[in-house]
Design a protein around this motif. Structure first.
Motif, short mmCIF file in Angstrom:
data_model
loop_
_atom_site.label_atom_id
_atom_site.label_comp_id
_atom_site.label_asym_id
_atom_site.label_seq_id
_atom_site.Cartn_x
_atom_site.Cartn_y
_atom_site.Cartn_z
N GLY A 90 23.05 -32.44 29.45
CA GLY A 90 23.37 -31.03 29.25
C GLY A 90 24.69 -30.71 29.90
N ARG A 91 25.13 -29.46 29.74
CA ARG A 91 26.46 -29.11 30.22
C ARG A 91 26.59 -29.20 31.74
NH1 ARG A 91 28.30 -23.37 28.59
NH2 ARG A 91 27.16 -23.72 26.66
N SER A 92 25.49 -29.12 32.47
CA SER A 92 25.55 -29.15 33.93
C SER A 92 25.07 -30.47 34.50
CB SER A 92 24.71 -28.00 34.51
OG SER A 92 25.15 -26.75 34.02
N ALA A 93 25.01 -31.50 33.67
CA ALA A 93 24.45 -32.78 34.12
C ALA A 93 25.27 -33.43 35.22
CB ALA A 93 24.30 -33.73 32.93
N ARG A 94 26.57 -33.23 35.20
CA ARG A 94 27.41 -33.83 36.24
C ARG A 94 28.67 -32.99 36.42
NH1 ARG A 94 32.05 -36.52 34.62
NH2 ARG A 94 32.22 -36.96 32.38
N SER A 95 29.36 -33.24 37.52
CA SER A 95 30.61 -32.56 37.77
C SER A 95 31.63 -32.94 36.71
CB SER A 95 31.15 -32.94 39.15
OG SER A 95 32.50 -32.51 39.32
N GLN A 96 32.41 -31.96 36.27
CA GLN A 96 33.43 -32.22 35.25
C GLN A 96 34.80 -32.54 35.86
OE1 GLN A 96 32.71 -32.47 31.90
NE2 GLN A 96 30.65 -32.39 32.77
N ASP A 142 39.89 -24.73 35.61
CA ASP A 142 38.94 -25.76 35.98
C ASP A 142 38.40 -26.45 34.74
OD1 ASP A 142 39.37 -24.73 38.47
OD2 ASP A 142 37.26 -24.40 38.96
N ARG A 143 38.25 -27.76 34.81
CA ARG A 143 37.74 -28.50 33.65
C ARG A 143 36.36 -27.99 33.23
NH1 ARG A 143 39.85 -33.52 32.14
NH2 ARG A 143 41.76 -34.09 33.25
N ALA A 144 35.52 -27.69 34.19
CA ALA A 144 34.18 -27.20 33.85
C ALA A 144 34.27 -25.87 33.11
CB ALA A 144 33.34 -27.05 35.12
N ALA A 145 35.15 -24.98 33.55
CA ALA A 145 35.30 -23.68 32.89
C ALA A 145 35.83 -23.84 31.47
CB ALA A 145 36.22 -22.79 33.71
N LEU A 146 36.77 -24.76 31.29
CA LEU A 146 37.33 -24.99 29.95
C LEU A 146 36.28 -25.61 29.03
CD1 LEU A 146 39.68 -24.97 27.99
CD2 LEU A 146 40.50 -27.10 29.02
N ARG A 147 35.51 -26.53 29.55
CA ARG A 147 34.46 -27.15 28.73
C ARG A 147 33.41 -26.10 28.34
NH1 ARG A 147 29.75 -31.44 29.98
NH2 ARG A 147 29.88 -32.72 28.11
N ASP A 148 33.03 -25.24 29.29
CA ASP A 148 32.06 -24.19 28.97
C ASP A 148 32.61 -23.25 27.90
OD1 ASP A 148 30.10 -25.10 30.67
OD2 ASP A 148 30.58 -23.70 32.30
N GLY A 176 31.57 -48.76 35.57
CA GLY A 176 32.69 -47.93 35.16
C GLY A 176 32.48 -47.34 33.78
N ALA A 177 31.79 -48.09 32.92
CA ALA A 177 31.53 -47.60 31.57
C ALA A 177 30.67 -46.35 31.60
CB ALA A 177 30.85 -48.69 30.75
N ASP A 178 29.93 -46.17 32.67
CA ASP A 178 29.08 -45.00 32.84
C ASP A 178 29.84 -43.83 33.44
OD1 ASP A 178 25.61 -45.21 33.94
OD2 ASP A 178 26.57 -44.06 32.34
N ASP A 179 31.09 -44.07 33.81
CA ASP A 179 31.94 -43.05 34.40
C ASP A 179 31.35 -42.49 35.69
OD1 ASP A 179 33.45 -39.88 33.58
OD2 ASP A 179 34.31 -41.62 34.54
#
Length: 386
Positions: A34-40, A102-108, A241-244
């Protein structure tokens, strides 16, 4: 035409949004829950000619302005003794430059602009198999399957789609160690004042200690080191690394040793930070191209992974805008649209990738301080005639 977009980052969501505006449906397959699964991640500056242009094509320029922080464009560069080498201050309230968001704000912002069923969460693409009649059969981790007529790889540095088009290798160009300082204004007002509203770079010999203010009042601290400065066993494994994922580094004492002799007011950024974690900084060879293949293409880091010196997200969003425009202009011949997009993208990206590689090498060179000061204070080039 069924369009599948692998990857729900900034590029993939920009593509889905602009296609939606043109009445063209697409499904974004995203591996996160979901959108909050990890830090962006941190903040980025959107350039007028690329990221901001893409948002204008997406009809989101107004919402961007209401969320972005033009004051975040302030940038100071210091030496290890704390002396100011460069101080750029933007015009207050101006969006003429490269305002931060912020990347998170732009993604949202992008997620909120597409239909709710346009993103399929928990869908990590593991294989794309060509179908006899054209298009691809998609297989996802967990067993789900889907079909598509057009597949767009927007799935980042370790794209699962890229191998359909090119076997271009990735090389590790640097190591980034990250820490986070929460609620900086209250908990560490001295550091909040040091960093200011934007970005701070402290440049030593082949090492950079940087800090960036985010919209939530936190400070993101980053330490950049040459890739060959650390023993191989300290680098994250390829499969992880593939999992970021970010990986725990050896600890603050080892980091502070790297900055022995620096002004304590600067190394206090390390002492105050939570973490640390580390990751590889990787890049694809400059000039990477591929022969056109019907029904599939790449955008963003999947197409042209570059060192993170300010162009990656901007170019990914511009890729999305250009590809969407080509598909909207020629919906009856998507392969011609893809050819048009790819040739223009290859031409546009080549000098940008070269510049990004030069800047990355310059930032971690023994003469980085002098080189970067010259870079940021060079006179503007005269406008071309005509």
């Amino acid at each position: 035409m069924r369009i599948a977009i692998a990857g729900g980052g900034l590029g993939g969501l920009t593509l889905a949004r602009i296609l939606h505006r043109h009445g063209i449906g697409a499904v974004v397959y995203e591996r996160e829950a979901g959108r909050s699964a990890r830090s962006q991640g941190g903040s980025l500056d959107l350039h007028p000619e690329s990221g901001q242009r893409a948002l204008a094509d997406a009809g989101l320029a107004g919402r961007f302005r209401s969320t972005a922080r033009p004051e975040g464009e302030e940038h100071r560069i210091l030496d290890p003794a704390g002396r100011v080498l460069v101080h750029h201050t933007p015009r207050p309230g101006s969006f003429d430059g490269r305002p931060e968001i912020d990347r998170a704000a732009l993604r949202d912002l992008l997620l909120d602009s597409v239909p709710g069923d346009a993103v399929a969460w928990r869908h990590r693409l593991v294989a794309a198999t060509p179908r006899p009649g054209g298009g691809f059969e998609l297989a996802f981790d967990g067993g789900d399957r889907a079909g598509c007529d057009l597949l767009v790889g927007a799935d980042g540095a370790r794209s699962a789609v890229r191998s359909l088009l090119t076997d271009a290798p990735l090389s590790c160009v640097a190591v980034l160690v990250e820490l986070s300082i929460r609620d900086a204004d209250r908990r560490h007002p001295d550091l909040a004042e040091l960093v200011g509203p934007g970005n701070l770079w402290c440049i030593g010999v082949s090492q950079i200690l940087a800090a960036q203010r985010l919209g939530d009042g936190s400070i993101r601290v980053g330490i950049s080191l040459p890739a060959d400065d650390l023993p191989a066993e300290d680098l994250p494994a390829e499969d992880l690394g593939a999992d970021d994922r970010l990986h725990t580094y050896r600890g603050k004492p080892a980091l502070l040793e790297l900055f022995d002799g620096w002004d304590p007011a600067l190394t206090a950024l390390i002492e105050a930070g939570d973490g640390p974690t580390m990751r590889r900084i990787e890049a694809m060879p400059t000039g990477t191209r591929w022969a056109h293949r019907p029904g599939v293409t790449l955008i963003g880091d999947a197409a042209h992974l570059m060192p993170p010196v300010g162009e990656g997200a901007n170019q990914a969003m511009l890729d999305a805008a250009d590809l969407a425009a080509a598909l909207a202009a020629g919906p009856a011949d998507p392969d011609a649209a893809i050819r048009t997009y790819e040739e223009a993208m290859f031409t546009r990206i080549h000098p940008i990738a070269e510049m990004s590689a030069r800047v990355q090498a310059m930032m971690l060179s023994p003469t980085a301080a002098d080189d970067i000061v010259r870079f940021f204070t060079r006179p503007a080039e005269p406008a071309a005639a005509g």
